[in-house]
Design an enzyme around this catalytic site. Sequence first.
Site, mmCIF file in Angstrom:
data_model
loop_
_atom_site.group_PDB
_atom_site.id
_atom_site.type_symbol
_atom_site.label_atom_id
_atom_site.label_comp_id
_atom_site.label_asym_id
_atom_site.label_seq_id
_atom_site.Cartn_x
_atom_site.Cartn_y
_atom_site.Cartn_z
ATOM 1 N N ASP A 20 0.816 -1.210 0.000
ATOM 2 C CA ASP A 20 0.000 0.000 0.000
ATOM 3 C C ASP A 20 0.849 1.259 0.000
ATOM 4 O O ASP A 20 2.016 1.243 0.391
ATOM 5 C CB ASP A 20 -0.949 0.019 1.193
ATOM 6 C CG ASP A 20 -0.226 0.044 2.538
ATOM 7 O OD1 ASP A 20 0.777 -0.683 2.685
ATOM 8 O OD2 ASP A 20 -0.660 0.791 3.439
ATOM 9 N N GLU A 78 0.100 -1.429 5.553
ATOM 10 C CA GLU A 78 1.116 -1.003 6.521
ATOM 11 C C GLU A 78 0.946 0.456 6.890
ATOM 12 O O GLU A 78 1.137 0.853 8.044
ATOM 13 C CB GLU A 78 2.514 -1.243 5.937
ATOM 14 C CG GLU A 78 3.662 -1.021 6.930
ATOM 15 C CD GLU A 78 4.198 0.394 6.952
ATOM 16 O OE1 GLU A 78 5.025 0.690 7.832
ATOM 17 O OE2 GLU A 78 3.805 1.221 6.107
#
Length: 406
Positions: free
Chosen positions: A80, A173
Amino acid sequence: MKKVHERFLEYVKVDTKSDETTRVTPSTKGQLELGKMLAEELKEIGVDEVRISEEGYVYACLKSNCNKDIPKIGFISHMDTAPDMSGKNVNPKIVENYDGKDIELGNGYTLSPSFSPELPMYKGQTLITTDGTTLLGADDKAGIAEIVTAIEYLINHPEIKHGDIKIGFTPDEEIGEGADHFDVEGFGADFAYTLDGGRIGELEYENFNAASAKVEIIGKNVHPGSAKGKMINSILVAHEFVSMLPLDEVPEKTEGYEGFSFLLDIQGEVEKTSLSFIIRDFDKEGFKNRKERFNEIAKELNKKYGEGTVTVTLKDQYMNMKEMIEPRMHIVETAEKAMKQCGIEPIKNPIRGGTDGARLSFMGLPTPNLFTGGENFHGRYEYISINSMEKAVEVILNIIKIYAEK
């Protein structure tokens, strides 16, 4: 064999911005799209045991090619990108033989040494920048590209002996959930490295102890013409709460090992105001004291304005991985040696933030953090040196070789 920057330029085309409001894992469909793309690529280059979990985690293993008892090493990056800025329609620009001066990104934005004093150190190198409208995604697609490139190199050079190499790509994350569903047992590594750092040479095994604090303040609204002695304006009580915290212990006034309390958001009217904070400290005792201070302030204000006026909800997020890494310092020492072998001087600074590795270390998988080569993460001024990315690949390979030769 693809070059590391070629992979990176493919990965940044996929919008993987995470979203903490969706309450699903992964939080956005783009992360699943990238995960499937990575799984297919790993299979194509010859990696064994590739799988994607229900939550979108990509796991793979390059099997040992020798009979020695070699530690199983993991390499992990996250898919991400930060919610801070758009990661849609990323349009990278290549700056060859950088001259050390201002870089016109386009759309009215300039990346300059006055904003990024480190820029001149990249003179003569090839940089990848944004076009000024999005972030770049080097955090952490550069790490993914570096891992995949190193793995393909090993496959193409079977003369390099290695043990089992475990690969993990995680979602979410950036919203603090990257380790939530990580299958440590199934991953099967003895220890691991995240590639989630910045400047070339960074090697990190200390991070903040982290907590969130939600402060809710209940006021009493009365017509302002007859409010004397009756009204409690929750907005002003909120101001009072903030003023009772150490005013110099905030992000913009701290560095190094200094901790802080950070007011992220305030929503309010006379009858109700909500404050959102994060609390950070490297020292365990200092971390405890910071959290206690929030409760002490609430107690003082409740005594002044009435019980139940101020409510504090604290939630630990992650802890300093230092205590989990130090008993196995060979992991850090090997990374230092691997860097020095390719002419890099290790930079060991504390992480003023967290990584998946911090939580994984407390889940039984000691995981320090290595550089990717990126700068100015999470915004339009993000950039990365191709030279640094290539060095990161070398470091991964050196770590693997060092453990195989022991």
